[in-house]
Design an enzyme around this catalytic site. Structure first.
Site, PDB file in Angstrom:
ATOM      1  N   TRP A 168       0.528  -0.993  -0.093  1.00 19.20           N
ATOM      2  CA  TRP A 168      -0.099   0.044  -0.453  1.00 19.20           C
ATOM      3  C   TRP A 168       0.925   1.551   0.035  1.00 19.20           C
ATOM      4  CZ3 TRP A 168      -4.050  -1.246  -2.334  1.00 19.20           C
ATOM      5  CH2 TRP A 168      -5.075  -3.145  -1.768  1.00 19.20           C
TER       6      TRP A 168
ATOM      7  N   ASP B 138      -1.828   6.264   6.282  1.00 15.35           N
ATOM      8  CA  ASP B 138      -2.817   5.750   5.927  1.00 15.35           C
ATOM      9  C   ASP B 138      -3.309   4.481   6.892  1.00 15.35           C
ATOM     10  OD1 ASP B 138      -4.010   3.981   4.748  1.00 15.35           O
ATOM     11  OD2 ASP B 138      -3.165   2.882   2.748  1.00 15.35           O
TER      12      ASP B 138
ATOM     13  N   LYS C 236     -11.987  -2.658   6.784  1.00 14.43           N
ATOM     14  CA  LYS C 236     -11.399  -2.910   7.624  1.00 14.43           C
ATOM     15  C   LYS C 236     -11.557  -3.285   8.663  1.00 14.43           C
ATOM     16  CE  LYS C 236      -8.349  -3.451   3.708  1.00 14.43           C
ATOM     17  NZ  LYS C 236      -7.772  -2.279   3.473  1.00 14.43           N
TER      18      LYS C 236
HETATM   19  C1  LIG Z   1      -6.708  -2.375   1.842  1.00 15.08           C
HETATM   20  C2  LIG Z   1      -6.104  -1.122   2.258  1.00 15.08           C
HETATM   21  C3  LIG Z   1      -5.717  -0.289   1.340  1.00 15.08           C
HETATM   22  C4  LIG Z   1      -6.549  -0.764  -0.552  1.00 15.08           C
HETATM   23  O1  LIG Z   1      -8.328   0.234   0.673  1.00 15.08           O
HETATM   24  P1  LIG Z   1      -8.997   0.571  -1.044  1.00 15.08           P
HETATM   25  O2  LIG Z   1     -10.399   0.772  -0.415  1.00 15.08           O
HETATM   26  O3  LIG Z   1      -9.529  -0.652  -1.957  1.00 15.08           O
HETATM   27  O4  LIG Z   1      -8.734   1.003  -1.913  1.00 15.08           O
HETATM   28  C5  LIG Z   1      -4.904   1.012   1.045  1.00 15.08           C
HETATM   29  N1  LIG Z   1      -3.994   0.917   2.329  1.00 15.08           N
HETATM   30  C6  LIG Z   1      -4.290   0.430   3.511  1.00 15.08           C
HETATM   31  C7  LIG Z   1      -3.312   0.023   4.800  1.00 15.08           C
HETATM   32  C8  LIG Z   1      -5.339  -0.543   3.416  1.00 15.08           C
HETATM   33  O5  LIG Z   1      -5.052  -2.026   4.197  1.00 15.08           O
END
Ligand SMILES: *Cc1c(COP(=O)(O)O)cnc(C)c1O
Length: 360
Positions: free
Chosen positions: A103, A172, A196
């Site tokens: 990511w 993030d 998540k």
């Molecule tokens: C799942 C995830 C993403 C991507 O998320 P989307 O909503 O599918 O774009 C980005 N960063 C992290 C840390 C993730 O776990």
């Protein structure tokens, strides 16, 4: 089939059963108003109250100061990889990034399309088995911000302590927001896809310090500007109503459970059960370095890929679902976010013991 299995999926992930039951009712008939939740106008006073409550609960749970805006956006966390540099970096400016996994790498790629990403640290050479400590890297003196991923969902690593630097932090937090207490003030911007640890897919939470809203260049399209959404309370266009509602319900549940501090204790205890099992034997090997272990995603390998496939299959037959590791590293991964029940972890440890006895 049992009523409900244990879902170890990394995302979309398990949600509190009470929240699902309430949502099922409200979808058909919201608050006994004779109209379903997902049929309500986003401008109706009923839905405005839903969105306001979700924001108020997030502010309370995360102790978000008044000079930060809370936005509910679409496009997933992945759209933020581009929106962050598009809004925060002017022509010729750059930012430092910590490359701790897939990511982070995707965010670096987008930043380089827009401006310049300086990669201050990378753990790629050891298959992203750790995150750096303060002092392991230097932030570019010209960087506008330091970007990092607090929990690396795929590799099972997590920053126990956040980076310390003079620069503002951008993070993030898709896979560990609301899992622990932290101080927001060093952050300029935090984003998280809901699916998540916070709700269903479809909404991305952005928390942005309000002085950053005016940084975007004049030619940035309207929908890609944070200011557009901040000025209209995330109602510039139709927001992801259902997903926002569920985030609000999850926050209510979280508050009733004692808030993020109580959740942090529960998360530590659940993860310790699994890591204790992994450390008690050579049959299971953890992927993450001990000092970088995630409390959310626990990654491990068995002696062979064949045994891993059998493990995942047999666990599934016992109602322990979603244990397959990400295709980029294989092996197994148990994702045990806030809403994942402790009993599911206990059952997995028990299964791991039995599987080892039968196959070592
Ligand atoms: C799942 C995830 C993403 C991507 O998320 P989307 O909503 O599918 O774009 C980005 N960063 C992290 C840390 C993730 O776990």
């Amino acid at each position: 089939m049992p009523d409900r299995i244990y879902n170890f999926s990394p995302g979309p992930a398990t949600l509190p059963q009470e929240v699902l039951a309430q949502a099922a009712q409200d979808i058909v008939n919201f608050n006994n108003k004779g109209i379903g939740l997902i049929e309500l106008s986003h401008r109706s006073k009923e839905f405005m109250a839903v969105a306001d409550e979700a924001e108020a609960l997030l502010r309370e749970l995360l102790a978000i100061p008044a000079n930060y805006k809370v936005l509910f956006l679409q496009g997933g966390a992945s759209t933020q990889f581009a929106m962050v540099p598009l809004n925060l970096l002017g022509p010729g400016q750059k930012a430092s990034y910590l490359n701790t996994g897939t990511w982070a790498k995707k965010a670096i790629k987008e930043a380089n399309l827009v401006a310049e990403a300086h990669v201050a640290y990378s753990s790629e050479a050891t298959t992203f088995d750790h995150v750096p400590k303060n002092g392991d890297y230097e932030v570019d003196p010209a960087a506008q911000y330091l970007y990092f991923v607090s929990n690396n969902t795929i590799y099972g690593t997590q920053f126990a302590d956040f980076p310390k630097t003079e620069k503002m932090l951008v993070c993030d937090m898709s896979s560990d927001i609301l899992s622990r207490k932290f101080d927001i003030t060093p952050f300029g911007l935090i984003f998280a896809g809901a699916q998540k640890n916070m709700g269903p897919a479809g909404v991305t939470l952005v928390i942005i310090r309000d002085d950053l809203l005016d940084r975007a260049p004049a030619n940035l399209p309207t929908m890609l500007r944070y200011k557009t959404h901040a000025d209209k309370g995330s109602m510039f266009n139709t927001p992801p109503c259902f997903a926002i509602y569920v985030v609000g319900q999850v926050c209510k549940w979280l508050k009733a459970m004692g808030g993020v501090e109580a959740m942090e204790e529960k998360n530590k205890e659940k993860a310790a059960l699994l890591y204790g099992m992994i450390d008690s034997t050579d049959f299971y090997k953890g992927h993450a370095r001990v000092d970088s272990r995630s409390l959310m995603n626990i990654t491990f390998n068995l002696p062979t890929p064949e045994l891993e496939a059998l493990f995942i299959d047999q666990a599934g037959q016992e109602g322990l679902d979603g244990l397959k590791g990400h295709r980029s590293i294989g092996g197994c991964r148990a994702s045990i976010y806030n809403a994942f029940p402790r009993q599911g972890v206990v059952d997995l440890v028990d299964f791991m013991k039995r599987f080892e006895k039968a196959h070592c």
